[in-house]
Design an enzyme around this catalytic site. Structure first.
Site, PDB file in Angstrom:
ATOM      1  CE  LYS A 210      34.022  44.106  14.887  1.00  0.00           C
ATOM      2  NZ  LYS A 210      32.851  43.772  15.734  1.00  0.00           N
TER       3      LYS A 210
ATOM      4  CE1 TYR B 210      33.202  47.560  19.270  1.00  0.00           C
ATOM      5  CE2 TYR B 210      35.381  46.668  19.712  1.00  0.00           C
ATOM      6  CZ  TYR B 210      34.284  46.817  18.868  1.00  0.00           C
ATOM      7  OH  TYR B 210      34.283  46.219  17.630  1.00  0.00           O
TER       8      TYR B 210
ATOM      9  CG  ASN C 290      30.360  41.394  14.559  1.00  0.00           C
ATOM     10  OD1 ASN C 290      31.513  41.793  14.630  1.00  0.00           O
ATOM     11  ND2 ASN C 290      29.328  42.095  15.020  1.00  0.00           N
TER      12      ASN C 290
ATOM     13  CG  HIS D 165      33.572  49.001  13.878  1.00  0.00           C
ATOM     14  ND1 HIS D 165      32.609  49.170  14.845  1.00  0.00           N
ATOM     15  CD2 HIS D 165      33.937  50.255  13.482  1.00  0.00           C
ATOM     16  CE1 HIS D 165      32.424  50.476  15.041  1.00  0.00           C
ATOM     17  NE2 HIS D 165      33.215  51.152  14.225  1.00  0.00           N
TER      18      HIS D 165
ATOM     19  CD  GLU E 158      33.718  54.372  15.222  1.00  0.00           C
ATOM     20  OE1 GLU E 158      32.918  53.875  16.032  1.00  0.00           O
ATOM     21  OE2 GLU E 158      33.599  54.213  13.989  1.00  0.00           O
TER      22      GLU E 158
HETATM   23  P1  DAT Z   1      27.760  47.019  15.748  1.00  0.00           P
HETATM   24  O1  DAT Z   1      29.147  46.436  15.633  1.00  0.00           O
HETATM   25  O2  DAT Z   1      26.806  46.374  14.786  1.00  0.00           O
HETATM   26  O3  DAT Z   1      27.735  48.520  15.681  1.00  0.00           O
HETATM   27  P2  DAT Z   1      27.431  47.285  18.652  1.00  0.00           P
HETATM   28  O4  DAT Z   1      28.077  48.628  18.526  1.00  0.00           O
HETATM   29  O5  DAT Z   1      26.141  47.199  19.367  1.00  0.00           O
HETATM   30  O6  DAT Z   1      27.201  46.615  17.199  1.00  0.00           O
HETATM   31  O7  DAT Z   1      28.425  46.271  19.351  1.00  0.00           O
HETATM   32  C1  DAT Z   1      29.805  46.335  19.079  1.00  0.00           C
HETATM   33  C2  DAT Z   1      30.358  44.929  19.012  1.00  0.00           C
HETATM   34  O8  DAT Z   1      30.191  44.266  20.262  1.00  0.00           O
HETATM   35  C3  DAT Z   1      29.644  44.029  18.003  1.00  0.00           C
HETATM   36  O9  DAT Z   1      30.098  44.239  16.681  1.00  0.00           O
HETATM   37  C4  DAT Z   1      29.992  42.666  18.523  1.00  0.00           C
HETATM   38  C5  DAT Z   1      30.025  42.853  20.035  1.00  0.00           C
HETATM   39  N1  DAT Z   1      28.745  42.428  20.608  1.00  0.00           N
HETATM   40  C6  DAT Z   1      27.556  43.065  20.533  1.00  0.00           C
HETATM   41  N2  DAT Z   1      26.597  42.384  21.159  1.00  0.00           N
HETATM   42  C7  DAT Z   1      27.194  41.259  21.658  1.00  0.00           C
HETATM   43  C8  DAT Z   1      26.751  40.127  22.414  1.00  0.00           C
HETATM   44  N3  DAT Z   1      25.478  40.014  22.797  1.00  0.00           N
HETATM   45  N4  DAT Z   1      27.668  39.164  22.719  1.00  0.00           N
HETATM   46  C9  DAT Z   1      28.953  39.285  22.339  1.00  0.00           C
HETATM   47  N5  DAT Z   1      29.448  40.324  21.637  1.00  0.00           N
HETATM   48  C10 DAT Z   1      28.575  41.292  21.295  1.00  0.00           C
HETATM   49 MG    MG Z   2      28.546  49.927  16.961  1.00  0.00          MG
END
Ligand code: DAT
Ligand code: MG
Length: 133
Positions: A10, A50, A113, A116, A127
């Site tokens: 990212k 997303y 974070n 991805h 994707e």
């Molecule tokens: P992952 O990236 O581990 O698959 P996800 O698909 O649930 O997790 O979420 C996608 C992204 O969204 C994640 O990498 C960071 C962001 N995200 C998730 N939960 C969040 C939160 N509570 N606050 C802010 N950003 C968040």
């Molecule tokens: Mg995810």
């Protein structure tokens, strides 16, 4: 059985100069880098990628963040590439990610974070089509 996973460093990870270290971790794990590109992603791709989070309060912040600078998009290939890449990436929230994982070693905040990784073989294929069409 070999499979492909989509992985994306990212904007914060690219900006902080972590591409080399992160790619090295995938290579050390045994996953092969078969395609990679440094690029800006537009809002349409970000919102599609997303889409499952569209109803979340942080969605707009997430789209703005992921389009804020170049990402390093990759396809990695190998045995159980999806599961193995998720295991070296670590849990979504860096505060809960153990040391030794990419998010545990390089992240602080769930909103930025670092990386991805696809969460299923079906999503990996979607994707890869979305980012490398
Ligand atoms: P992952 O990236 O581990 O698959 P996800 O698909 O649930 O997790 O979420 C996608 C992204 O969204 C994640 O990498 C960071 C962001 N995200 C998730 N939960 C969040 C939160 N509570 N606050 C802010 N950003 C968040
Ligand atoms: Mg995810």
């Amino acid at each position: 059985m070999s499979e492909k996973a989509f992985v994306m460093i990212k904007p914060d990870g690219v900006e902080r100069g972590l591409i080399g270290d992160i790619v090295h971790r995938f290579e050390k794990k045994g996953l092969k880098l078969v395609r990679a590109e440094l690029k800006f992603i537009d809002r349409e791709i970000a919102e599609t990628h997303y889409g499952h989070l569209r109803h979340k309060a942080f969605f707009e912040e997430l789209v703005e963040y992921i389009t804020s600078g170049p990402v390093f998009a990759m396809i990695v290939e190998g045995t159980k590439a999806v599961q193995n890449s998720r295991s070296i990436i670590g849990p979504t929230n860096p505060a809960e990610a153990p040391p030794g994982t990419i998010r545990g070693d390089f992240g602080l905040d769930v909103a930025a974070n670092v990386i991805h990784g696809s969460d299923s073989v079906d999503n990996a294929s979607r994707e890869i089509d979305l980012f490398f069409k």
